[in-house]
Design a protein around this motif. Structure first.
Motif, short mmCIF file in Angstrom:
data_model
loop_
_atom_site.label_atom_id
_atom_site.label_comp_id
_atom_site.label_asym_id
_atom_site.label_seq_id
_atom_site.Cartn_x
_atom_site.Cartn_y
_atom_site.Cartn_z
N TYR A 211 0.80 -1.23 0.00
CA TYR A 211 0.00 0.00 0.00
C TYR A 211 0.83 1.29 0.00
CZ TYR A 211 -3.71 -3.26 1.18
OH TYR A 211 -4.59 -4.31 1.16
N GLY A 212 2.14 1.17 0.18
CA GLY A 212 3.00 2.34 0.11
C GLY A 212 3.27 2.98 1.46
N GLU A 213 4.25 3.85 1.48
CA GLU A 213 4.68 4.49 2.72
C GLU A 213 3.64 5.47 3.27
OE1 GLU A 213 8.70 5.91 3.05
OE2 GLU A 213 9.36 4.65 1.39
N HIS A 214 2.93 6.17 2.38
CA HIS A 214 1.96 7.16 2.84
C HIS A 214 0.84 6.51 3.65
CE1 HIS A 214 -0.07 11.07 2.74
NE2 HIS A 214 -1.20 10.38 2.61
N VAL A 215 0.30 5.41 3.13
CA VAL A 215 -0.76 4.69 3.85
C VAL A 215 -0.22 4.14 5.17
CG1 VAL A 215 -2.26 2.65 3.80
CG2 VAL A 215 -2.05 4.10 1.77
N SER A 216 1.00 3.64 5.15
CA SER A 216 1.62 3.11 6.37
C SER A 216 1.77 4.20 7.42
CB SER A 216 3.00 2.51 6.05
OG SER A 216 2.89 1.47 5.10
N LYS A 217 2.16 5.39 6.99
CA LYS A 217 2.32 6.50 7.92
C LYS A 217 0.96 6.93 8.49
CE LYS A 217 6.58 8.43 5.97
NZ LYS A 217 7.21 9.60 5.33
N ALA A 218 -0.06 6.90 7.65
CA ALA A 218 -1.40 7.25 8.12
C ALA A 218 -1.89 6.23 9.15
CB ALA A 218 -2.36 7.30 6.94
N MET A 219 -1.60 4.96 8.92
CA MET A 219 -1.98 3.92 9.89
C MET A 219 -1.24 4.08 11.20
SD MET A 219 -2.32 0.47 7.58
CE MET A 219 -2.63 -0.49 9.07
N LEU A 220 0.05 4.39 11.11
CA LEU A 220 0.85 4.60 12.32
C LEU A 220 0.34 5.79 13.13
CD1 LEU A 220 4.49 3.88 11.10
CD2 LEU A 220 3.35 2.79 13.05
N THR A 221 -0.04 6.84 12.42
CA THR A 221 -0.59 8.02 13.10
C THR A 221 -1.88 7.67 13.81
OG1 THR A 221 0.39 9.46 11.40
CG2 THR A 221 -1.38 10.39 12.76
N SER A 222 -2.73 6.89 13.16
CA SER A 222 -4.00 6.47 13.77
C SER A 222 -3.75 5.62 15.01
CB SER A 222 -4.84 5.68 12.75
OG SER A 222 -5.15 6.48 11.63
N LEU A 223 -2.81 4.68 14.91
CA LEU A 223 -2.49 3.83 16.05
C LEU A 223 -1.95 4.64 17.22
CD1 LEU A 223 -0.82 0.80 14.22
CD2 LEU A 223 -2.97 0.75 15.50
N ALA A 224 -1.10 5.64 16.90
CA ALA A 224 -0.54 6.49 17.95
C ALA A 224 -1.64 7.27 18.66
CB ALA A 224 0.49 7.44 17.35
N LEU A 225 -2.61 7.75 17.90
CA LEU A 225 -3.72 8.50 18.50
C LEU A 225 -4.63 7.59 19.30
CD1 LEU A 225 -4.59 10.91 15.53
CD2 LEU A 225 -3.34 11.44 17.63
N PHE A 226 -4.80 6.35 18.85
CA PHE A 226 -5.63 5.39 19.58
C PHE A 226 -5.04 5.07 20.97
CE2 PHE A 226 -7.75 3.87 15.54
CZ PHE A 226 -9.03 4.22 15.95
N THR A 227 -3.71 5.18 21.09
CA THR A 227 -3.09 4.90 22.39
C THR A 227 -3.54 5.91 23.45
OG1 THR A 227 -1.11 6.23 21.90
CG2 THR A 227 -1.02 3.86 21.36
N LEU A 228 -4.05 7.05 23.00
CA LEU A 228 -4.54 8.05 23.96
C LEU A 228 -5.74 7.53 24.74
CD1 LEU A 228 -4.32 11.30 21.78
CD2 LEU A 228 -2.74 10.55 23.57
N ILE A 229 -6.49 6.58 24.15
CA ILE A 229 -7.69 6.06 24.82
C ILE A 229 -7.32 5.30 26.09
CG2 ILE A 229 -9.69 4.53 24.61
CD1 ILE A 229 -9.73 5.23 21.60
N PRO A 230 -6.50 4.22 26.00
CA PRO A 230 -6.13 3.54 27.25
C PRO A 230 -5.31 4.42 28.18
CG PRO A 230 -4.84 2.69 25.40
CD PRO A 230 -5.91 3.55 24.82
N THR A 231 -4.49 5.31 27.61
CA THR A 231 -3.68 6.22 28.45
C THR A 231 -4.57 7.11 29.30
OG1 THR A 231 -1.83 6.25 26.87
CG2 THR A 231 -2.00 8.08 28.41
N LEU A 232 -5.56 7.72 28.66
CA LEU A 232 -6.47 8.63 29.36
C LEU A 232 -7.26 7.89 30.43
CD1 LEU A 232 -7.66 11.50 29.52
CD2 LEU A 232 -9.36 10.79 27.82
N LEU A 233 -7.73 6.70 30.10
CA LEU A 233 -8.51 5.92 31.05
C LEU A 233 -7.66 5.47 32.24
CD1 LEU A 233 -10.58 3.79 28.51
CD2 LEU A 233 -11.46 5.58 30.02
N LEU A 234 -6.43 5.07 31.98
CA LEU A 234 -5.55 4.58 33.05
C LEU A 234 -5.19 5.70 34.04
CD1 LEU A 234 -3.22 2.21 31.01
CD2 LEU A 234 -4.63 1.53 32.96
N VAL A 235 -4.87 6.87 33.53
CA VAL A 235 -4.45 7.96 34.42
C VAL A 235 -5.63 8.65 35.08
CG1 VAL A 235 -2.34 8.36 33.09
CG2 VAL A 235 -4.38 9.71 32.59
N THR A 236 -6.84 8.47 34.54
CA THR A 236 -8.01 9.17 35.07
C THR A 236 -8.84 8.32 36.02
OG1 THR A 236 -8.16 10.46 33.01
CG2 THR A 236 -10.10 10.46 34.45
#
Length: 300
Positions: A211-236
């Motif tokens: 799928y190319g580097e651009h799609v891979s980077k978009a997926m990585l960005t999405s995964l990084a943002l998704f980590t905010l969900i468990p992070t926020l829940l754990l600290v809150t």
């Protein structure tokens, strides 16, 4: 001064240590014990957890299985690694393929023997784990999405063994696991970007190749943002003590990761990103002790 025979032995030892990635296995062993002490069996006396022979056998089974997994993965990836990691590959090749395979079977046999001490269910668990690692190395890793998902699942599988053993179903464990799974998934995809040259040469159908580097980077960005969900829940919502500082710091690192990701173009850039994620994982392991040091000291 070392004799020639002693130097030869040391080279062979370091070669095998490199193949099985002994440093990674040590981190996993430490992580399993810290997870048991601070999270999965936090209500049990420290001595009972540390001296639990069943836990020790499960950890040993995990270590042997993972070591065997690295060997079989090295066996199937030998040609690709010559392109992606020429220096490491030359060190790894100091041990013959036949010797590696012999170690592979011995390690897996020992893993099952250790598991048999705990229970028949543990034998089934590790037998399936061994098969899963072989299937991933032989077939699945060459497939987009499936390869990445399988790799992430296999990486956290040793913790499932401990989780099942203690039968602790607290919600906080689920969010810790979610955070770890997302970071490992990011690491696997970043490795694919880092190794795209060798994957192309050996016809591996990874996400960056298909799928190319651009799609891979978009997926990585999405995964990084998704980590905010468990992070926020754990600290809150959960009492994780001073470990919340780790999650604040990891959030900062992930935001920096996203910025660097979209500026990355070379193998060196992706290697730096890969190391950032490895640092988060290792730091997370040792940050577990920050959950509540006083309680653990009182459990001795």
């Amino acid at each position: 001064m070392l004799t020639r025979k002693q130097k030869h032995f040391l080279l062979k030892f370091f070669s095998m240590f490199s193949v099985i990635r002994g440093y990674n296995i040590l981190i996993i062993v430490i992580a399993q014990y810290l997870t048991s002490i601070y999270i999965l069996a936090h209500d049990r006396p420290l001595r009972e957890v540390v001296l639990d022979l069943n836990l020790f056998m499960l950890v040993l089974s995990s270590a042997f299985t993972i070591a065997g997994g690295y060997i079989i993965n090295n066996f199937y990836d030998s040609e690709k690694d010559l392109i992606n990691r020429p220096n490491k590959s030359m060190l790894d090749r100091l041990v013959s393929q036949n010797t590696k395979l012999s170690f592979y079977f011995v390690l897996n046999f020992l893993a099952v023997v250790m598991a048999s001490y705990v229970s028949f269910n543990a034998v089934i668990f590790f037998s399936l784990y061994i098969f899963g690692i072989w299937l991933y190395s032989h077939k699945l890793k060459k497939l987009p999405f499936i390869g990445n998902l399988t790799s992430a699942i296999l990486t956290i599988t040793p913790f499932f063994a401990i989780f099942i053993y203690y039968r602790n179903f607290e919600t906080v464990i689920f969010f810790h696991a979610m955070f770890l799974f997302l970071i490992i998934s990011m690491r696997e995809l970043t490795k694919d970007l880092e190794n795209i040259k060798g994957d192309l040469a050996q016809s591996y159908h990874t996400i960056p190749v298909v799928y190319g580097e651009h799609v891979s980077k978009a997926m990585l960005t999405s995964l990084a943002l998704f980590t905010l969900i468990p992070t926020l829940l754990l600290v809150t919502y959960f009492d994780i003590g001073e470990m919340n500082y780790f999650f604040y710091f990891s959030t900062f690192l992930l935001l920096a990761f996203i910025v660097l990701l979209w500026r990355s173009k070379t193998k060196l850039h992706y290697l730096i990103l890969h190391n950032i994620l490895k640092f988060i994982i290792v730091a997370g392991v040792f940050s577990i002790v920050l959950i509540n040091v006083d309680v653990v000291l009182n459990r001795i």
